[in-house]
Write a protein that holds these residues in place. Structure first.
Motif, PDB file in Angstrom:
ATOM      1  N   HIS A 197       1.127  -1.262   0.180  1.00  7.11           N
ATOM      2  CA  HIS A 197       0.052   0.015  -0.038  1.00  7.11           C
ATOM      3  C   HIS A 197       0.918   0.895   0.229  1.00  7.11           C
ATOM      4  O   HIS A 197       0.497   2.387  -0.442  1.00  7.11           O
ATOM      5  CB  HIS A 197      -0.573  -0.034   0.888  1.00  7.11           C
ATOM      6  CG  HIS A 197      -2.537  -0.694   0.933  1.00  7.11           C
ATOM      7  ND1 HIS A 197      -3.001  -1.636   2.689  1.00  7.11           N
ATOM      8  CD2 HIS A 197      -2.592  -1.975   0.153  1.00  7.11           C
ATOM      9  CE1 HIS A 197      -4.362  -2.243   1.855  1.00  7.11           C
ATOM     10  NE2 HIS A 197      -3.362  -2.539   0.554  1.00  7.11           N
ATOM     11  N   SER A 198       1.877   0.772   0.139  1.00  4.07           N
ATOM     12  CA  SER A 198       3.137   2.178   0.549  1.00  4.07           C
ATOM     13  C   SER A 198       4.020   2.054  -0.858  1.00  4.07           C
ATOM     14  O   SER A 198       4.509   0.919  -1.086  1.00  4.07           O
ATOM     15  CB  SER A 198       3.856   2.455   1.359  1.00  4.07           C
ATOM     16  OG  SER A 198       5.063   3.247   1.056  1.00  4.07           O
ATOM     17  N   GLY A 221       0.749   3.594   3.932  1.00  2.92           N
ATOM     18  CA  GLY A 221      -0.309   3.582   3.090  1.00  2.92           C
ATOM     19  C   GLY A 221      -1.217   4.103   2.938  1.00  2.92           C
ATOM     20  O   GLY A 221      -2.061   4.662   2.750  1.00  2.92           O
ATOM     21  N   HIS A 222      -1.235   3.874   5.039  1.00  3.96           N
ATOM     22  CA  HIS A 222      -2.879   4.631   5.396  1.00  3.96           C
ATOM     23  C   HIS A 222      -1.799   5.654   6.411  1.00  3.96           C
ATOM     24  O   HIS A 222      -1.500   5.470   7.673  1.00  3.96           O
ATOM     25  CB  HIS A 222      -3.190   3.712   5.794  1.00  3.96           C
ATOM     26  CG  HIS A 222      -3.422   2.965   5.192  1.00  3.96           C
ATOM     27  ND1 HIS A 222      -5.198   2.539   4.945  1.00  3.96           N
ATOM     28  CD2 HIS A 222      -3.472   1.491   4.518  1.00  3.96           C
ATOM     29  CE1 HIS A 222      -5.128   1.595   3.919  1.00  3.96           C
ATOM     30  NE2 HIS A 222      -3.550   0.661   3.383  1.00  3.96           N
ATOM     31  N   SER A 224      -3.931  10.248   7.744  1.00  4.14           N
ATOM     32  CA  SER A 224      -4.857  11.252   7.604  1.00  4.14           C
ATOM     33  C   SER A 224      -3.955  12.242   7.429  1.00  4.14           C
ATOM     34  O   SER A 224      -2.354  12.918   7.432  1.00  4.14           O
ATOM     35  CB  SER A 224      -5.094  11.115   8.779  1.00  4.14           C
ATOM     36  OG  SER A 224      -6.408  10.135   8.892  1.00  4.14           O
ATOM     37  N   ALA A 278      -2.057   3.599  -2.105  1.00  9.06           N
ATOM     38  CA  ALA A 278      -1.788   4.709  -2.424  1.00  9.06           C
ATOM     39  C   ALA A 278      -1.408   5.851  -3.458  1.00  9.06           C
ATOM     40  O   ALA A 278      -1.265   5.183  -4.420  1.00  9.06           O
ATOM     41  CB  ALA A 278      -1.753   5.888  -0.880  1.00  9.06           C
ATOM     42  N   ARG A 300      -8.776  12.486   4.099  1.00 11.15           N
ATOM     43  CA  ARG A 300      -8.877  11.638   5.487  1.00 11.15           C
ATOM     44  C   ARG A 300      -8.409  11.770   6.384  1.00 11.15           C
ATOM     45  O   ARG A 300      -7.623  11.901   7.255  1.00 11.15           O
ATOM     46  CB  ARG A 300      -8.078  10.278   5.002  1.00 11.15           C
ATOM     47  CG  ARG A 300      -8.190   9.192   5.669  1.00 11.15           C
ATOM     48  CD  ARG A 300      -7.351   7.771   5.302  1.00 11.15           C
ATOM     49  NE  ARG A 300      -7.435   7.290   6.785  1.00 11.15           N
ATOM     50  CZ  ARG A 300      -6.519   6.504   7.025  1.00 11.15           C
ATOM     51  NH1 ARG A 300      -5.622   6.209   6.755  1.00 11.15           N
ATOM     52  NH2 ARG A 300      -7.469   5.305   8.726  1.00 11.15           N
ATOM     53  N   TYR A 304     -11.902   5.264   7.062  1.00 16.24           N
ATOM     54  CA  TYR A 304     -10.716   4.011   5.966  1.00 16.24           C
ATOM     55  C   TYR A 304     -10.510   5.249   4.348  1.00 16.24           C
ATOM     56  O   TYR A 304     -11.247   6.153   4.443  1.00 16.24           O
ATOM     57  CB  TYR A 304     -11.219   3.448   5.345  1.00 16.24           C
ATOM     58  CG  TYR A 304     -10.393   2.031   4.855  1.00 16.24           C
ATOM     59  CD1 TYR A 304      -9.306   1.120   5.489  1.00 16.24           C
ATOM     60  CD2 TYR A 304     -10.581   2.234   3.615  1.00 16.24           C
ATOM     61  CE1 TYR A 304      -8.787   0.081   5.225  1.00 16.24           C
ATOM     62  CE2 TYR A 304     -10.014   0.735   2.602  1.00 16.24           C
ATOM     63  CZ  TYR A 304      -8.638   0.499   3.738  1.00 16.24           C
ATOM     64  OH  TYR A 304      -7.860  -0.794   3.242  1.00 16.24           O
ATOM     65  N   GLY A 305      -8.984   4.844   4.860  1.00 16.72           N
ATOM     66  CA  GLY A 305      -8.451   5.521   3.567  1.00 16.72           C
ATOM     67  C   GLY A 305      -6.891   5.136   3.515  1.00 16.72           C
ATOM     68  O   GLY A 305      -6.515   4.363   4.432  1.00 16.72           O
ATOM     69  N   TYR A 306      -6.116   5.469   2.054  1.00 13.26           N
ATOM     70  CA  TYR A 306      -4.857   5.557   1.817  1.00 13.26           C
ATOM     71  C   TYR A 306      -5.174   7.300   2.373  1.00 13.26           C
ATOM     72  O   TYR A 306      -5.056   8.062   3.133  1.00 13.26           O
ATOM     73  CB  TYR A 306      -5.134   5.381   1.009  1.00 13.26           C
ATOM     74  CG  TYR A 306      -4.985   3.548   0.449  1.00 13.26           C
ATOM     75  CD1 TYR A 306      -4.195   2.410   0.003  1.00 13.26           C
ATOM     76  CD2 TYR A 306      -6.384   3.260   0.695  1.00 13.26           C
ATOM     77  CE1 TYR A 306      -4.210   1.466   0.534  1.00 13.26           C
ATOM     78  CE2 TYR A 306      -6.641   2.123  -0.108  1.00 13.26           C
ATOM     79  CZ  TYR A 306      -5.662   1.541   0.778  1.00 13.26           C
ATOM     80  OH  TYR A 306      -5.960  -0.383   0.317  1.00 13.26           O
ATOM     81  N   THR A 307      -3.309   7.216   2.223  1.00 16.67           N
ATOM     82  CA  THR A 307      -2.890   8.482   2.221  1.00 16.67           C
ATOM     83  C   THR A 307      -2.713   9.968   1.405  1.00 16.67           C
ATOM     84  O   THR A 307      -3.736   9.600   0.379  1.00 16.67           O
ATOM     85  CB  THR A 307      -1.115   8.490   2.143  1.00 16.67           C
ATOM     86  OG1 THR A 307      -0.578   8.526   0.980  1.00 16.67           O
ATOM     87  CG2 THR A 307      -0.568   7.618   2.740  1.00 16.67           C
ATOM     88  N   GLU A 359     -10.643   8.733  -3.505  1.00 18.65           N
ATOM     89  CA  GLU A 359      -9.791   8.855  -4.378  1.00 18.65           C
ATOM     90  C   GLU A 359      -9.380   8.358  -5.980  1.00 18.65           C
ATOM     91  O   GLU A 359      -8.206   9.497  -5.606  1.00 18.65           O
ATOM     92  CB  GLU A 359      -8.637   7.740  -3.602  1.00 18.65           C
ATOM     93  CG  GLU A 359      -8.742   8.484  -1.530  1.00 18.65           C
ATOM     94  CD  GLU A 359      -7.917   7.012  -0.775  1.00 18.65           C
ATOM     95  OE1 GLU A 359      -6.565   6.720  -1.141  1.00 18.65           O
ATOM     96  OE2 GLU A 359      -8.896   6.295  -0.110  1.00 18.65           O
TER      97      GLU A 359
END
Length: 530
Positions: A197-198, A221-222, A224, A278, A300, A304-307, A359
């Protein structure tokens, strides 16, 4: 009997020698003809007198209509479009399942989702000794067992050098799903999907060895946007940028593998992480898309969500163009090394576009065209994906096929063009005849999917008919086995349920949903399990 005069003996010997030489010459000629016939037959199977190289590129969450050659108008993909112009484009090709791991399992093993071992994303629970040995932060997905036979293992019959470079997702090192135990000589990239995710991680894996990346600290990867940060100030997003972009490292290794194995044969599997969120893309590659469209920053703040990213539309487009660039580098190297004519290149995606609207603005990009559904769905938008194949001299350029195929067909297709034996218990049918312009293409009676996530789903395609079950695992659903029916020829968007009009078709679909499902202890489907 009177003996022969000595003066006649040399002449007789000469005549005998001529006779023997003639017999030997005739025998050699007959053998040569037989060998040439055998070679011709072999050439018909594998395409030419040397085993073809295979390059299989798998995008991550790339939608059906996110390439120029599939109708995309906003995102530039010249290299992939060139693949289609110089090869064959499939318009009715399907992935293995609606999310990453089960789709990759189907691709690697040639079994449809009702028979495949992995049927949903699931993190593994690893024993303490493996955690200690590898220092695991990301434990990987549930491993495929040793009994499963992958594409790479199949190609080992002919001594192929094999590499998987990108995202694996089918078992961590030290487990039965270890890519080095599943036929791959070389693995480089992310073993675990959560790690992937990163794009600016602290490390990647070279087989079971960690390779440090120059990202200090690694970009998560996640995350806020911090409270009080201005979403319109570029400085607010600096913490989500790194220095060492993982796709750069992975592409370099892929190119090195080709160079080191240019004398072939080799199998290069490139399961890219792009364009899965992300939204991480180097600033220089973002520039061509900045200012092209209005933007709503993705920040975010909880949930839930990514960067976060200030310009998510530009970032997403730039990521797909970056994937296109990587494809171009691979194709350029094949050309430079003179490998073009002896290399079959296939490009596809593991499932449809992500459903995370804030996103990835799939409506803005028309990411799945007229199709219904996104990643996680067994409607067409979640599972119908691009498939392009290029093999100069063997696949006619600028051809389009409506042959209905799926990921479980890839293994037998590769087996046929390489003259290897596919495993006996697979569901796939080789589409090599379609690629090579032959008329002996076999066709599936039906295609079957099941997915015990996102509510629990089943789907069947039979001719132009498509049956779908949704929310089979939802609590208190009055009819978990309710079937929807669509005619894709007339309704590609699956907008009109015609179940009441075709009871005989529904009955056949219901039977297929029963017979093609083999229960799984790991991934139960309670409404249809015994």
């Amino acid at each position: 009997m009177q003996s022969m005069p000595i003066s006649f003996r040399p002449a007789l010997a000469y005549l005998l020698n001529l006779l023997l030489h003639g017999i030997a010459t005739l025998t050699l000629a007959i053998l040569a003809v037989c060998l040439s016939l055998d070679t011709a037959l072999a050439d018909e199977v594998i395409g030419n007198r040397s085993l073809p190289n295979i390059v299989l590129i798998l995008a991550d969450d790339l939608g059906y209509a996110e390439l120029g050659c599939y109708g995309q108008e906003k995102i530039k993909t010249p290299n992939i479009d060139r693949l289609a112009a110089e090869g064959m484009k499939f318009t009715q090709h399907y992935c293995g399942n609606a999310v990453c791991a089960p789709s990759r399992c189907v691709l690697m093993t040639g079994k449809h989702p009702g028979h495949a071992f992995i049927r949903s994303n699931r993190q593994a629970r690893l024993p303490a000794e493996l955690k200690k040995k590898y220092g695991l932060v990301f434990s990987g997905q549930h491993p495929i067992p040793s009994a499963e036979v992958t594409i790479a293992e199949t190609l080992k019959q002919k001594g192929y050098a094999t590499a998987a470079i990108g995202k694996w997702g089918l078992g961590h090192f030290g487990t039965s799903g270890d890519p080095n135990r599943q036929g791959f000589d070389l693995f480089f990239g992310y073993n675990c999907q959560a790690h992937a995710h990163s794009y600016y991680p602290g490390h990647l894996w070279h087989n079971s060895r960690k390779v440090k990346l120059e990202n200090d600290p690694p970009v998560p990867g996640h995350a806020s946007l911090p409270d009080g940060a201005d979403p319109h100030d570029p400085a607010s997003y600096e913490r989500f940028k790194g220095d060492d972009y993982a796709p750069d490292r992975m592409t370099d290794v892929a190119l090195r593998f080709i160079r080191e194995n240019k004398d072939g044969p080799f199998f290069l599997y490139v399961p890219s992480t792009i364009p899965h969120v992300a939204l991480h893309i180097p600033d220089e590659e973002l520039k061509p898309y900045l200012g092209k469209w209005s933007e709503t920053p993705f920040v975010r703040r909880g949930g839930y969500g990514y960067t976060p990213h200030q310009t998510p539309r530009a970032a997403y487009a730039a990521m797909i163009s970056r994937l296109d660039k990587d494809v171009g580098l691979i194709m350029a190297l094949l050309d430079e090394l003179g490998l073009d004519d002896n290399t079959l290149v296939m490009f596809t995606s593991d499932n449809g576009t992500t459903h995370l609207k804030d996103e990835v603005d799939y409506d803005f990009f028309k990411s799945v065209g007229p199709l219904r559904g996104l990643k996680g769905s067994l409607y067409e938008g979640g599972i119908r994906v691009p498939m392009i194949a290029r093999w100069p001299g063997r696949i006619r350029p600028s051809t389009t096929t409506d042959h209905v195929s799926a990921f479980w067909d890839v293994l037998p297709t590769i087996a046929e063009v390489t003259g290897t034996r596919p495993p006996a218990n697979i569901d796939g049918i080789s589409f090599a005849p379609t690629l090579l312009g032959r008329t002996d293409q076999q066709r599936h009676e039906c295609l079957y999917w099941e997915f015990p996530s996102y509510g629990g789903q089943q789907a069947v395609r039979m001719g132009d008919w498509k049956a779908v079950r949704q929310n089979m695992l939802r609590r208190n659903k009055p009819d978990p086995l309710k079937i929807e029916l669509y005619n894709l020829k007339d309704d590609i968007g699956e907008s009109r349920d015609v179940v009441a009009e075709h009871p005989e078709i529904v009955a056949r679909m219901r039977k297929i949903m029963e017979t093609e499902h083999v229960p799984s202890e790991l991934f139960p489907m309670s409404p249809i399990d015994p």
